[in-house]
Design an enzyme around this catalytic site. Structure first.
Site, PDB file in Angstrom:
ATOM      1  N   HIS A  75       0.844  -1.200   0.000  1.00 40.40           N
ATOM      2  CA  HIS A  75       0.000   0.000   0.000  1.00 40.40           C
ATOM      3  C   HIS A  75       0.884   1.257   0.000  1.00 40.40           C
ATOM      4  O   HIS A  75       0.685   2.169  -0.798  1.00 40.40           O
ATOM      5  CB  HIS A  75      -0.925  -0.021   1.230  1.00 40.40           C
ATOM      6  CG  HIS A  75      -1.624   1.276   1.506  1.00 40.40           C
ATOM      7  ND1 HIS A  75      -2.933   1.513   1.156  1.00 40.40           N
ATOM      8  CD2 HIS A  75      -1.180   2.422   2.078  1.00 40.40           C
ATOM      9  CE1 HIS A  75      -3.265   2.745   1.515  1.00 40.40           C
ATOM     10  NE2 HIS A  75      -2.212   3.328   2.075  1.00 40.40           N
ATOM     11  N   GLU A  76       1.885   1.274   0.880  1.00 43.11           N
ATOM     12  CA  GLU A  76       2.785   2.444   0.954  1.00 43.11           C
ATOM     13  C   GLU A  76       3.536   2.625  -0.363  1.00 43.11           C
ATOM     14  O   GLU A  76       3.725   3.757  -0.828  1.00 43.11           O
ATOM     15  CB  GLU A  76       3.786   2.299   2.103  1.00 43.11           C
ATOM     16  CG  GLU A  76       3.171   2.307   3.506  1.00 43.11           C
ATOM     17  CD  GLU A  76       2.368   3.568   3.793  1.00 43.11           C
ATOM     18  OE1 GLU A  76       2.757   4.653   3.317  1.00 43.11           O
ATOM     19  OE2 GLU A  76       1.339   3.468   4.478  1.00 43.11           O
TER      20      GLU A  76
ATOM     21  N   HIS B 200       1.611   4.488  -2.878  1.00 45.82           N
ATOM     22  CA  HIS B 200       1.713   5.954  -2.783  1.00 45.82           C
ATOM     23  C   HIS B 200       2.926   6.460  -3.563  1.00 45.82           C
ATOM     24  O   HIS B 200       2.871   7.486  -4.222  1.00 45.82           O
ATOM     25  CB  HIS B 200       1.845   6.397  -1.321  1.00 45.82           C
ATOM     26  CG  HIS B 200       0.564   6.293  -0.533  1.00 45.82           C
ATOM     27  ND1 HIS B 200      -0.619   6.815  -0.985  1.00 45.82           N
ATOM     28  CD2 HIS B 200       0.293   5.741   0.676  1.00 45.82           C
ATOM     29  CE1 HIS B 200      -1.573   6.582  -0.085  1.00 45.82           C
ATOM     30  NE2 HIS B 200      -1.043   5.927   0.924  1.00 45.82           N
TER      31      HIS B 200
ATOM     32  N   GLU C  77      -5.746   7.200  -0.826  1.00 45.11           N
ATOM     33  CA  GLU C  77      -5.762   5.993   0.015  1.00 45.11           C
ATOM     34  C   GLU C  77      -6.405   4.822  -0.719  1.00 45.11           C
ATOM     35  O   GLU C  77      -5.882   3.715  -0.717  1.00 45.11           O
ATOM     36  CB  GLU C  77      -6.502   6.265   1.331  1.00 45.11           C
ATOM     37  CG  GLU C  77      -5.727   7.110   2.311  1.00 45.11           C
ATOM     38  CD  GLU C  77      -4.315   6.584   2.544  1.00 45.11           C
ATOM     39  OE1 GLU C  77      -4.162   5.373   2.773  1.00 45.11           O
ATOM     40  OE2 GLU C  77      -3.365   7.384   2.477  1.00 45.11           O
TER      41      GLU C  77
ATOM     42  N   ASP D 126      -4.647   1.310  -1.935  1.00 43.03           N
ATOM     43  CA  ASP D 126      -5.239   0.002  -1.645  1.00 43.03           C
ATOM     44  C   ASP D 126      -5.382  -0.803  -2.938  1.00 43.03           C
ATOM     45  O   ASP D 126      -5.088  -2.002  -2.980  1.00 43.03           O
ATOM     46  CB  ASP D 126      -6.623   0.157  -0.999  1.00 43.03           C
ATOM     47  CG  ASP D 126      -6.541   0.495   0.489  1.00 43.03           C
ATOM     48  OD1 ASP D 126      -5.418   0.484   1.031  1.00 43.03           O
ATOM     49  OD2 ASP D 126      -7.593   0.767   1.094  1.00 43.03           O
TER      50      ASP D 126
HETATM   51 ZN   LIG Z   1      -1.931   5.301   2.704  1.00 40.67          ZN
END
Ligand SMILES: [Zn+2]
EC number: 3.4.24.84
Length: 448
Positions: free
Chosen positions: A310-311, A314, A390, A394
């Site tokens: 997930h990170e 980003h 976010e 995901d």
């Molecule tokens: Zn996040």
């Protein structure tokens, strides 16, 4: 034109609006008394109840704190607190350094130091209560009083050392920049941001928490293979001893594109994960209760990898870079609007400065008070953008085949951090940069 009355009106409007949102959110805490059906298989009633009590407690604290801040602002404006503090700095500059009021920059430095002392001192009772009572009551606080005192002292000393030179540089660019000063001020502040991002993780963060390299082992190998498959420019993986501070868990990426660090909180990792060798399976057994009768906290290797995926989402989708660009643009825009106000005597007169226009006072009045509606609007827009990010991150983790692990990681994180899975939609729209657990779980299978 008088600026005081519009500022008062806006400040009360925003305060009342926010209190209304808080009230709506509390209504949800009270009315949703059972685990929502979608989460029945993931969340047990006892954790759900604990999270409700914790969030209600936090919300009560927030209401009292917000009320205090609002009353404090009114008192400061009523008694002319800003002119008073400015006079006090003038008196100190004169009696200690023998410099008269023509030395505006020296007086400004003293003013900034006093302001930092004031905000630390008035913030202290709140952070003591929040750490040793609120967080402690719900089992999150791990700080000892000695740790806390050291932490606060280091933070204050650093601020007293770092902030005044930055303000001084900013005041110089305004003084010397002429009509286009806002461009020079912006370049200066952008350079400071760049410098900070470069030195923060190496020099500042280690003053507060202990960082150590992630030991070789199964987790280390998995992370390396994931990051190299994505061509992520990883420089090092660090574990931060967050457990000395609080039981809340997290992970983040840090640094510019050529120099990336992955930072994992030790609280994110389930016990024993750091020592696990490659190929050693996680034993499939019921989690043993710890001594307080609670389930053992932390994520398994698969779950930690999903959090990191997930990170990395980003990073891959340039979210951090986009947010940095937006914040720099916002800074430039604010500074150019500030250029319109800085020379107006009305701005200063409205707040008790009748025969002078100290630049530092102009900065505080304009950015904090006059820009209040603008700041609120920017804040609202940012919350919407970050929420989208976010979901996108995901979705990225899901595309990497880590959807199921992310689902179970989100469940663990929600339980370990006692976050309430449901939120009032209006409150959420204004406050939640991260969608709730329920929203994320519901969206996850649909993200492509
Ligand atoms: Zn996040």
């Amino acid at each position: 034109m008088d600026y005081l009355v519009p500022c008062l009106v806006f400040s009360w409007l925003f305060y009342l609006w926010d209190t209304y949102l808080q009230w709506r959110q509390r209504r949800v805490f009270h009315s949703v008394s059972h685990v929502p059906p979608e989460l029945n298989s993931l969340l047990d009633e006892s954790t759900f109840d604990k999270s409700r009590v914790y969030q209600l407690d936090k919300s009560s604290y927030g209401l009292v704190h917000d009320l205090f801040k609002q009353v404090e602002l009114m008192v400061i404006l009523a008694v002319g607190g800003i002119p008073l503090l400015w006079s006090l700095s003038g008196w100190i500059t004169a009696s200690l350094l023998g410099l008269g009021p023509e030395y505006e920059l020296s007086q400004s430095m003293v003013f900034v130091e006093l302001l930092l002392l004031y905000s630390t001192l008035t913030g202290l009772p709140w952070s003591i209560y929040s750490t040793f009572f609120l967080e402690d009551r719900h089992g999150f606080n791990k700080q000892t009083p000695v740790f806390f005192i050291k932490d606060q002292t280091k933070s204050l000393v650093l601020q007293l050392l770092i902030v005044p030179p930055i303000v001084l540089g900013l005041l110089y660019t305004i003084q010397l920049g002429g009509q286009a000063f806002f461009i020079y001020s912006w370049l200066f502040l952008a350079a400071i941001t760049f410098l900070f991002v470069t030195v923060y993780q190496e020099f500042i963060a280690p003053l507060f928490d202990k960082f150590s390299p992630l030991p070789e082992g199964a987790l280390h190998t998995s992370i390396l293979s994931l990051t190299s498959s994505l061509s992520f420019p990883l420089k090092k993986i660090q574990v931060v001893e967050g457990s000395k501070r609080s039981a809340h868990s997290n992970a983040y990426l840090y640094g510019f594109w050529w120099n990336k660090v992955i930072v994992i909180f030790d609280t994110l990792l389930e016990p024993g994960l750091l020592g696990r060798k490659e190929g050693e399976g996680e034993e499939e057994k019921e989690e043993p209760p710890d001594k307080e009768g609670q389930k053992v906290k932390g994520c398994s290797e698969e779950e930690v990898m999903a959090v990191l995926a997930h990170e990395l989402g980003h990073w891959s989708l340039s979210h951090t870079l986009k947010l940095l660009a937006v914040s720099q643009l916002n800074l430039l825009l604010s500074l150019s609007m500030f250029a319109f106000f800085i020379e107006q005597q009305d701005v200063y007169s409205s707040f008790g400065f009748h025969d002078s226009r100290p630049t530092i006072i102009g900065i505080i009045l304009v950015f904090q008070l006059i820009f209040m509606p603008y700041n609120e609007a920017v804040q609202f827009a940012l919350v919407q953008v970050v929420r989208r990010f976010e979901y996108q991150a995901d979705g990225y983790a899901r595309q990497l085949g880590r959807g199921a692990a992310l689902r179970s990681a989100l469940t663990k994180l929600s339980k370990d951090n006692l976050s309430f899975p449901v939120a009032d939609s209006l409150y959420s729209a204004f406050h939640h940069t991260h969608p709730t657990f329920l929203e994320r779980i519901k969206r996850l299978p649909k993200l492509d």
